[in-house]
Scaffold this active site. Structure first.
Site, PDB file in Angstrom:
ATOM      1  N   GLU A  59       0.852  -1.189   0.000  1.00 26.14           N
ATOM      2  CA  GLU A  59       0.000   0.000   0.000  1.00 26.14           C
ATOM      3  C   GLU A  59       0.886   1.237   0.000  1.00 26.14           C
ATOM      4  O   GLU A  59       1.728   1.405   0.898  1.00 26.14           O
ATOM      5  CB  GLU A  59      -0.911   0.018   1.233  1.00 26.14           C
ATOM      6  CG  GLU A  59      -1.779   1.274   1.339  1.00 26.14           C
ATOM      7  CD  GLU A  59      -2.511   1.412   2.670  1.00 26.14           C
ATOM      8  OE1 GLU A  59      -3.184   2.432   2.860  1.00 26.14           O
ATOM      9  OE2 GLU A  59      -2.398   0.492   3.511  1.00 26.14           O
TER      10      GLU A  59
ATOM     11  N   ASN B 108       0.433  11.748   0.527  1.00 32.70           N
ATOM     12  CA  ASN B 108      -0.150  12.972   1.055  1.00 32.70           C
ATOM     13  C   ASN B 108       0.029  14.077   0.024  1.00 32.70           C
ATOM     14  O   ASN B 108       1.150  14.337  -0.434  1.00 32.70           O
ATOM     15  CB  ASN B 108       0.513  13.343   2.384  1.00 32.70           C
ATOM     16  CG  ASN B 108       0.214  12.328   3.472  1.00 32.70           C
ATOM     17  OD1 ASN B 108      -0.913  12.209   3.929  1.00 32.70           O
ATOM     18  ND2 ASN B 108       1.225  11.569   3.878  1.00 32.70           N
TER      19      ASN B 108
ATOM     20  N   HIS C 291       8.159 -11.081   1.160  1.00 31.89           N
ATOM     21  CA  HIS C 291       8.079 -10.758   2.584  1.00 31.89           C
ATOM     22  C   HIS C 291       8.342  -9.292   2.881  1.00 31.89           C
ATOM     23  O   HIS C 291       8.806  -8.535   2.023  1.00 31.89           O
ATOM     24  CB  HIS C 291       9.041 -11.636   3.411  1.00 31.89           C
ATOM     25  CG  HIS C 291      10.501 -11.344   3.211  1.00 31.89           C
ATOM     26  ND1 HIS C 291      11.338 -12.143   2.475  1.00 31.89           N
ATOM     27  CD2 HIS C 291      11.309 -10.350   3.696  1.00 31.89           C
ATOM     28  CE1 HIS C 291      12.572 -11.663   2.500  1.00 31.89           C
ATOM     29  NE2 HIS C 291      12.573 -10.566   3.228  1.00 31.89           N
TER      30      HIS C 291
ATOM     31  N   GLU D 145       9.226 -11.131   8.038  1.00 32.71           N
ATOM     32  CA  GLU D 145      10.566 -11.455   8.533  1.00 32.71           C
ATOM     33  C   GLU D 145      10.882 -10.571   9.732  1.00 32.71           C
ATOM     34  O   GLU D 145      10.853  -9.337   9.624  1.00 32.71           O
ATOM     35  CB  GLU D 145      11.615 -11.239   7.446  1.00 32.71           C
ATOM     36  CG  GLU D 145      13.042 -11.489   7.927  1.00 32.71           C
ATOM     37  CD  GLU D 145      14.113 -11.086   6.907  1.00 32.71           C
ATOM     38  OE1 GLU D 145      15.310 -11.214   7.241  1.00 32.71           O
ATOM     39  OE2 GLU D 145      13.756 -10.638   5.808  1.00 32.71           O
TER      40      GLU D 145
ATOM     41  N   HIS E 183       2.535   0.703   8.465  1.00 35.08           N
ATOM     42  CA  HIS E 183       1.990  -0.438   9.194  1.00 35.08           C
ATOM     43  C   HIS E 183       2.016  -1.691   8.334  1.00 35.08           C
ATOM     44  O   HIS E 183       2.240  -1.624   7.125  1.00 35.08           O
ATOM     45  CB  HIS E 183       0.545  -0.176   9.635  1.00 35.08           C
ATOM     46  CG  HIS E 183      -0.414   0.093   8.496  1.00 35.08           C
ATOM     47  ND1 HIS E 183      -0.819   1.372   8.146  1.00 35.08           N
ATOM     48  CD2 HIS E 183      -1.048  -0.733   7.616  1.00 35.08           C
ATOM     49  CE1 HIS E 183      -1.638   1.308   7.116  1.00 35.08           C
ATOM     50  NE2 HIS E 183      -1.802   0.033   6.765  1.00 35.08           N
TER      51      HIS E 183
ATOM     52  N   GLU F  21      -2.605  -3.066  11.318  1.00 31.05           N
ATOM     53  CA  GLU F  21      -3.985  -2.777  10.935  1.00 31.05           C
ATOM     54  C   GLU F  21      -4.774  -4.082  10.834  1.00 31.05           C
ATOM     55  O   GLU F  21      -4.259  -5.100  10.367  1.00 31.05           O
ATOM     56  CB  GLU F  21      -4.013  -2.050   9.585  1.00 31.05           C
ATOM     57  CG  GLU F  21      -5.417  -1.620   9.160  1.00 31.05           C
ATOM     58  CD  GLU F  21      -5.432  -0.876   7.832  1.00 31.05           C
ATOM     59  OE1 GLU F  21      -6.404  -0.137   7.587  1.00 31.05           O
ATOM     60  OE2 GLU F  21      -4.483  -1.046   7.031  1.00 31.05           O
TER      61      GLU F  21
END
Length: 325
Positions: free
Chosen positions: A74, A78, A178, A239, A266, A312
């Site tokens: 993701e 901004n 990962h 990891e 996150h 999250e």
């Protein structure tokens, strides 16, 4: 929607990083074979979210709804940062703000994959031929985040593998393997990710001479935990990197990426029942950053892991039959 929750249904859905210029970042990750599978716009709050994943016919999550996938990245943008000459992100790898380490892409032919990146003008933190470890490389994305490149081929010798020479690479076969984060106390972090989030330990790499260990965790799904410890063909693994002795220093702390200077935001786990999962977390006495009932967004929650990294929690649409956002 399910009224109970089963951690066997959970998925390590995505890792969020903040980016300066989404056009440049999307171009880079698309060059690595990923596709934008969801774009969310929040003009009133002045930010956009871009979810990228492998979506080709050989991708493990091909055709799945966004939160039913693993190995998603993701990008958070901004508004205005792309025009700010002073804006930079924290990659997580420079002192004194280390914490998040990298994301990792597993490729079919690592020599060809690295050459393709280099020929396109992308920079490297470590080329395949640099240093002692000839089987891994670290590319740099436009913001300077480290992107590890590993081979999906068993027994690959990387730069020193004659079978790699003269072979072309197919980005359609790549995996987002990962995400690496550094942890202060391996025992506490392993307990959290296994007992609270339901992940399984896939592989442990002990580097006693260099005084660090690596722990690879994930959700086995239909593939199961690899019996031989070979994890390069998976997606959506976590990891944990533990440097010996940090757990004994009461003043030692890793940077969570959300306090200044910001960068990594996150990781995200999707669940079968958001309400039931959060009730279970509450019963386990977790530390919360945001409960479901907090704030305006009632469809997401955030836990805090032992190092203060944000986790999250979102609803997997496959179990609810409706979009989250």
């Amino acid at each position: 929607m399910a009224t109970t929750t089963d951690t066997n249904n959970y998925k390590f859905n995505h890792s969020m990083i903040r980016v300066k210029d989404p056009k440049a970042s999307i171009k880079f990750y698309e060059f690595l074979g990923m596709s934008v599978v969801k774009h969310l716009q929040f003009p009133n709050a002045k930010f956009d979210l871009y979810f990228l994943s492998y979506d080709g016919p050989t991708a493990l999550s091909h055709g799945n709804s966004t939160f039913d996938r693993q190995g998603v990245i993701e990008l958070t943008h901004n508004y205005g940062t792309e025009d700010d000459p002073h804006y930079t992100v924290n990659s997580g790898n420079a002192e004194p703000h280390r914490g998040f380490g990298h994301v990792c892409i597993a490729v079919d032919h690592i020599q060809a994959a690295c050459k393709r990146l280099e020929d396109a003008g992308y920079r490297f933190q470590k080329k395949l031929t640099d240093g002692r470890m000839k089987h891994i490389a670290f590319a740099l994305d436009p913001d300077g985040y480290w992107v590890e490149i590993i081979s999906r081929r068993r027994g690959s010798k990387g730069a020193e593998d004659p079978e790699e020479q003269g072979v072309e690479t197919d980005v359609g076969t790549y995996r987002m393997n990962h995400t690496m984060i550094r942890v202060k106390d391996a025992e506490k972090s392993l307990k959290f990710y296994q007992d609270v989030l339901g992940m399984k330990l896939f592989r442990t790499v002990e580097q006693s001479a260099a005084k660090f260990n690596l722990y690879f965790l994930g959700y086995p799904g239909s593939k199961g935990v690899p019996e031989d410890g070979f994890t390069a063909d998976y997606e959506g693994l976590l990891e944990l990197t533990w440097n010996y002795g940090t757990e004994k220093d009461e003043n030692f702390k890793y940077h969570d990426g959300n306090s200044e200077p910001q960068g990594f935001g996150h990781i995200c786990v999707s669940v079968d029942s958001l309400d039931a999962a959060c009730s279970r977390f509450e019963a386990l006495n977790v530390n919360w950053k945001k409960r479901l009932t907090d704030g305006r967004m009632k469809n997401v929650a955030f836990l805090l892991d032992p190092d203060g990294y944000w986790v999250e929690i979102v609803q997997n649409e496959r179990f609810s039959g409706e979009e989250n956002f």
